[in-house]
Design a protein around this motif. Structure first.
Motif, PDB file in Angstrom:
ATOM      1  N   ARG A  59     -15.151  -1.090  12.544  1.00 57.80           N
ATOM      2  CA  ARG A  59     -13.868  -1.496  13.141  1.00 57.80           C
ATOM      3  C   ARG A  59     -13.813  -1.140  14.620  1.00 57.80           C
ATOM      4  N   THR A 111     -11.648  -3.583   2.512  1.00 56.36           N
ATOM      5  CA  THR A 111     -11.334  -2.156   2.630  1.00 56.36           C
ATOM      6  C   THR A 111     -12.577  -1.288   2.448  1.00 56.36           C
ATOM      7  N   THR A 112     -12.408  -0.026   2.784  1.00 57.18           N
ATOM      8  CA  THR A 112     -13.481   0.936   2.578  1.00 57.18           C
ATOM      9  C   THR A 112     -13.717   1.151   1.078  1.00 57.18           C
ATOM     10  N   GLN A 147      -9.460  -3.932  -2.922  1.00 57.40           N
ATOM     11  CA  GLN A 147      -8.707  -4.725  -1.957  1.00 57.40           C
ATOM     12  C   GLN A 147      -9.703  -5.248  -0.927  1.00 57.40           C
ATOM     13  N   ASP A 156      -7.804   3.995  -2.116  1.00 56.69           N
ATOM     14  CA  ASP A 156      -7.574   5.288  -1.476  1.00 56.69           C
ATOM     15  C   ASP A 156      -6.834   6.227  -2.435  1.00 56.69           C
ATOM     16  N   TYR A 168      -7.368   8.067   8.766  1.00 65.08           N
ATOM     17  CA  TYR A 168      -6.644   6.865   9.192  1.00 65.08           C
ATOM     18  C   TYR A 168      -6.368   6.921  10.693  1.00 65.08           C
ATOM     19  N   ALA A 191      -1.799   0.764   9.068  1.00 61.55           N
ATOM     20  CA  ALA A 191      -1.986   0.214   7.723  1.00 61.55           C
ATOM     21  C   ALA A 191      -2.838   1.105   6.831  1.00 61.55           C
ATOM     22  N   GLY A 192      -2.681   2.423   6.956  1.00 57.00           N
ATOM     23  CA  GLY A 192      -3.568   3.307   6.181  1.00 57.00           C
ATOM     24  C   GLY A 192      -5.010   2.937   6.456  1.00 57.00           C
ATOM     25  N   PHE A 238       0.842  -1.198   0.000  1.00 59.52           N
ATOM     26  CA  PHE A 238       0.000   0.000   0.000  1.00 59.52           C
ATOM     27  C   PHE A 238       0.881   1.253   0.000  1.00 59.52           C
ATOM     28  N   THR A 263      -8.667   3.163   7.717  1.00 58.38           N
ATOM     29  CA  THR A 263      -9.703   4.146   7.994  1.00 58.38           C
ATOM     30  C   THR A 263     -10.418   3.829   9.305  1.00 58.38           C
ATOM     31  N   PHE A 298      -4.858  -7.503   4.435  1.00 59.82           N
ATOM     32  CA  PHE A 298      -5.446  -6.350   5.120  1.00 59.82           C
ATOM     33  C   PHE A 298      -6.631  -6.773   5.995  1.00 59.82           C
TER      34      PHE A 298
END
Ligand code: GLN
Length: 289
Positions: A135, A178-179, A175, A221, A248, A127-128, A69, A130, A109
């Motif tokens: 979460r 992920t968001t 990915q 992102d 993040y 890990a970048g 990433f 969000t 991830f």
């Protein structure tokens, strides 16, 4: 960037800069009283305070991430060591806390939050990642340290639009976990209904897949898309930035609230003493200022 004209480069940079204009970083929120109290304190008193929190390896801040990433995290080609904005942040965090940093091998991830929740293998995931309500049900998240957004990426010159991608038969890489995946499922439902949102392990594979035509687009992102297009994938473009207003944070186990507090105090100090600004300059360049 090879093969890129100066004009293309400047255009890419402008897009990159505009994308990252929102990477304003840190509200420097919270903990002002505790950081004010400790701002003159030495690392040794920070180390003394470390008795309050648990570490999987004593004296070390053990970190996990997905190392695909860039520029937030990746592996150095030659040494295989983790490098990037988050890696420098982790080192500075550890330093500000009187600890050493201890990086574990890359993992998927979508395995990071479960690993932090389960405990025993790492103290933090950086890990970048969000900060999301979902979460936060599973783990604690630190104060925000980067602002981010999403983006749709296609081949340069592609005739796709956000609307045309929302159709049966379109393939959009994301990915997993992920968001970006969440955004694609929600906003490209016609593609999603026909399994057109394809979850991959990492975003580099997604970019290569768009390059070779396996996918019509990818969603990831914006800072990562901009950086990768500028440095490695000059035949791709950000079709559309998507203003999701993400931030993040660093994931910590809910069983370790003293660690979250210490991380937040260190983040606040790193904002005040210019450490964070220096790391931003290293990875994003001074043209962003
Ligand atoms: N920021 C996104 C998320 O948290 C992507 C993170 C990543 O792929 N490392 O889901």
């Amino acid at each position: 960037m090879s093969g890129m004209s100066r004009r293309q480069f400047l255009k890419g940079s402008a897009l990159f800069a505009s994308g990252l204009g929102t990477l304003a970083i840190f509200g420097c929120a919270g903990n002002s009283s505790s950081s004010a109290a400790s701002s003159s304190a030495s690392a040794s008193s920070a180390a003394a305070a470390s008795g309050e929190y648990k570490l999987v390896v004593p004296g070390k801040l053990t970190c996990i991430s997905n190392l695909y990433f860039p520029p937030f995290e990746s592996m150095d080609d030659k040494t295989g060591e983790p490098v990037g904005f988050d890696i420098d942040m982790s080192k500075a965090l550890a330093e500000h806390m009187g600890l050493e940093v201890n990086w574990k091998p890359s993992q998927a991830f979508d395995s990071l939050v479960p690993a932090i929740k389960a405990g025993g293998t790492a103290d933090i995931a950086i890990a970048g990642m969000t900060i999301t309500d979902e979460r936060k049900q599973e783990v604690d998240m630190s104060d925000p340290y980067v602002d981010s957004n999403q983006s749709i990426v296609t081949k340069k010159g592609s005739t796709e639009t956000k609307e045309s991608l929302n159709a049966a038969g379109k393939k959009i890489a994301v990915q997993a976990g992920t968001t970006g995946e969440d955004w694609a499922k929600e906003h490209l439902p016609a593609a999603a209904a026909k399994d057109g949102i394809v979850p991959l392990d990492d975003i580099i594979a997604a970019m290569t897949g768009v390059q070779t035509g396996s996918y019509d687009a990818l969603v990831t992102d914006l800072p990562v898309a901009s950086y990768q297009i500028k440095n490695s994938f000059s035949d791709l473009q950000v079709l559309e930035p998507i203003a999701t207003g993400e931030q993040y944070g660093i994931a910590v186990s809910k069983d370790n609230p003293a660690l979250t507090k210490a991380i937040n105090e260190a983040l606040a100090k790193m904002e005040q003493d210019g450490t964070r600004a220096q790391i931003e300059k290293t990875w994003f360049g001074s043209e962003l200022k």
